[in-house]
Design an enzyme around this catalytic site. Structure first.
Site, mmCIF file in Angstrom:
data_model
loop_
_atom_site.group_PDB
_atom_site.id
_atom_site.type_symbol
_atom_site.label_atom_id
_atom_site.label_comp_id
_atom_site.label_asym_id
_atom_site.label_seq_id
_atom_site.Cartn_x
_atom_site.Cartn_y
_atom_site.Cartn_z
ATOM 1 N N ASP A 55 -2.355 1.318 3.400
ATOM 2 C CA ASP A 55 -1.945 2.675 3.036
ATOM 3 C C ASP A 55 -0.472 2.915 3.365
ATOM 4 O O ASP A 55 0.172 2.136 4.052
ATOM 5 C CB ASP A 55 -2.814 3.705 3.767
ATOM 6 C CG ASP A 55 -2.609 3.668 5.272
ATOM 7 O OD1 ASP A 55 -2.241 2.592 5.799
ATOM 8 O OD2 ASP A 55 -2.812 4.705 5.938
ATOM 9 N N GLU A 56 0.038 4.001 2.831
ATOM 10 C CA GLU A 56 1.326 4.597 3.213
ATOM 11 C C GLU A 56 2.533 3.701 2.985
ATOM 12 O O GLU A 56 3.526 3.801 3.694
ATOM 13 C CB GLU A 56 1.272 5.064 4.677
ATOM 14 C CG GLU A 56 0.233 6.134 4.918
ATOM 15 C CD GLU A 56 0.224 6.648 6.344
ATOM 16 O OE1 GLU A 56 -0.013 7.860 6.539
ATOM 17 O OE2 GLU A 56 0.457 5.852 7.284
ATOM 18 N N ALA A 57 2.484 2.841 1.983
ATOM 19 C CA ALA A 57 3.689 2.100 1.607
ATOM 20 C C ALA A 57 4.637 3.042 0.868
ATOM 21 O O ALA A 57 4.223 3.806 0.001
ATOM 22 C CB ALA A 57 3.330 0.905 0.733
ATOM 23 N N HIS A 88 3.587 -0.443 7.900
ATOM 24 C CA HIS A 88 3.224 -0.488 9.317
ATOM 25 C C HIS A 88 3.471 -1.861 9.940
ATOM 26 O O HIS A 88 2.669 -2.331 10.753
ATOM 27 C CB HIS A 88 1.755 -0.088 9.501
ATOM 28 C CG HIS A 88 1.438 1.304 9.026
ATOM 29 N ND1 HIS A 88 1.675 2.424 9.793
ATOM 30 C CD2 HIS A 88 0.913 1.743 7.851
ATOM 31 C CE1 HIS A 88 1.308 3.501 9.117
ATOM 32 N NE2 HIS A 88 0.851 3.115 7.927
#
Length: 541
Positions: free
Chosen positions: A308-310, A248
């Protein structure tokens, strides 16, 4: 007296509902509304005066009343006026609380509108003032005398707003804080930055902000931040800032001199980015940003690091990352993220020497290590907590269903995005902890991601669903024995109250059903039989 307590409980429409309330039969008219008085045996400090001013404006909203006269210890026996006798144990200004007892209060109102409030601090005072304001409907208070003893079940009760996808002005953030207070919510989680923009003006790397902002003045300064924190503290709300990494972060690398630290993930719109955790420059920039964050948000308890969400596929795009991993014995991309997180924490705790606790996003698929003092914000489902092994951390619940308030209205590209979470979905939710769960639940948050939200849709999406969450987190046992039409009456009154104070919230039903709650909302009538037998039992006693 117990029967009187239960019977009159159905009359009031307080939201959240107090834990204990004993009421009488009398009604007193507030005929001298401008003569409201606030007094104590100690001098009020400035932050308490500002809180009293806020509630003075709410109580006397439609009148042209002078606040200064209300805090003078003169004419404190005026008939038909609210007269607040306030007793606070600790007058220190607090920017957060760590236990539910710090928001507890005792409240008494007699037939002459003498109001006695006892609280530990100005956070408890804020909760008591809001209860009185809710009771003072149409310039009268019913069922006097009233005695209330109240304390929330959970210490963390909040919402999350997103200023990265669409910028939200300072004025709107302050109004959001005002909305939290009248719902007895106490946390504003501020997701400041993301791929799309970095609207926080940095001291050394201002180009990150200037190259990603959406318009000339679409960013926050240190002065803005401190003003928001102060505004929130006075109203008994804590601010939790979030700067999400290592994913992000596309906005970090828009500047030509910083492009190397961000991997632009391979998508058609080239919008998503991850930090390259192998470069010294990455940590130089990160250190400066974290130092700014610590300085700007010096009066907060927590810092949210996201986490999160790497994407493994994103790391795969840069061959030099694989070379670095081979040279340093990092066997996979999971361990690469562990490497980054350790470096980030070392900067935060040992270089910057910050004492602020860290919050990370987790769901059932996240296996990254968390230190014992890290706080986990759970965006899976509460039912999945049984799968969480070996984590005795403190948890904040933000169940994807039903506490994601942006679902069901399409994503940023006009495609379908999950299903809409209606207010009944939020009503049916409550913290449900599996037996083998090792952690501690601090409370919960509803989340309003900003892809399809801006200042025009903000309050409609947040409320009244967040009002229902507030009710649950304050007093989750209330709904067990409450008739559903009674709950909808409380919800209806909250809708009217928020509209009265200028919040354009989404209606929970149409006007016909607001007048026919018993007809439109007959569910849970099975509870009525249970209450009937309770009444019979108390009568027989």
């Amino acid at each position: 007296m117990i029967f009187v307590q239960l019977f009159f409980l159905a009359v009031n429409a307080i939201m959240p509902m107090p834990n204990s309330i004993i009421q009488g039969y009398q009604t007193a008219r507030i005929s001298s509304i401008c003569q409201v008085k606030f007094f104590s045996n100690q001098e009020f400090p400035d932050h308490v005066i500002q809180l009293l001013l806020h509630y003075h404006e709410l109580i006397t909203q439609d009148e042209d009343c002078e606040f200064e006269e209300s805090i003078q210890n003169t004419n404190i026996k005026i008939e038909g006026a609210l007269k607040f006798e306030i007793s606070i144990e600790n007058y220190e200004q607090l920017y957060w609380v760590t236990s539910t007892k710090e928001e507890a209060y005792e409240l008494q109102i007699d037939e002459n509108l003498n109001v006695k409030i006892q609280a530990k601090n100005h956070w408890g005072l804020a909760r008591a003032l809001d209860t009185v304001n809710q009771l003072a409907i149409n310039n009268e208070i019913q069922n006097l005398p009233i005695q209330i003893s109240d304390e929330p079940q959970y210490v963390h009760r909040g919402i999350m707003i997103d200023t990265a996808r669409n910028y939200l002005p300072v004025k709107l953030i302050k109004r959001t804080i005002d909305a939290l207070v009248i719902n007895k919510l106490n946390v504003l989680h501020w997701h400041i930055t993301d791929d799309e923009s970095f609207p926080l003006l940095l001291s050394k790397y201002s180009q990150i902000t200037n190259n990603s902002k959406f318009w000339k003045d679409g960013f926050f300064t240190k002065k803005d931040v401190q003003e928001i924190i102060e505004y929130a503290s006075i109203r008994a709300v804590q601010i939790i800032p979030e700067i999400d990494t290592p994913a992000h972060v596309h906005s970090w690398g828009i500047s030509p001199d910083l492009q190397s630290i961000v991997i632009t993930c391979d998508t058609n719109i080239r919008q998503y980015g991850q930090l390259d955790p192998t470069l010294d420059q990455t940590y130089e920039v990160l250190t400066s940003i974290l130092q700014d964050l610590n300085d700007m948000f010096d009066k907060v308890q927590f810092i949210h690091f996201g986490g999160d969400e790497a994407s493994n596929q994103c790391f795969e795009q840069k061959p030099s990352i694989k070379e670095f991993m081979n040279q340093h014995g990092i066997s996979n991309y999971f361990d690469l993220q562990v490497y980054y997180r350790k470096k980030q924490k070392d900067i935060w705790k040992n270089q910057i020497k910050s004492k602020k606790k860290i919050i990370y996003w987790y769901n059932k698929n996240d296996q990254l290590p968390a230190d014992q003092d890290d706080i986990i914000q759970w965006w899976g489902l509460s039912s999945q907590l049984s799968e969480v092994k070996g984590r005795s951390n403190q948890f904040i619940l933000s169940d994807y269903h039903p506490l994601y308030l942006d679902t069901g209205v399409g994503n940023a590209f006009g495609d379908r995005y999950d299903r809409y979470q209606a207010w009944k979905d939020v009503y049916k939710w409550r913290p449900s902890i599996p037996r083998n769960f090792e952690g501690t639940i601090l409370g919960g948050e509803s989340l309003l991601w900003g892809e399809t939200n801006n200042q025009n849709t903000h309050f409609q999406k947040l409320f009244l669903r967040s009002s229902i969450l507030a009710d649950t987190l304050w007093n989750p046992d209330q709904k067990q024995d409450e008739l559903f039409p009674k709950f909808t009456k409380r919800l209806s009154d909250m809708e009217d109250r928020m509209n009265k104070y200028g919040f354009p919230v989404s209606p929970f039903t149409h006007s016909y059903c607001k007048r026919q709650l018993d007809l439109c909302f007959p569910e849970l009538y099975s509870t009525k039989l249970k209450l009937f037998f309770m009444f019979v039992l108390f009568y027989s006693i």
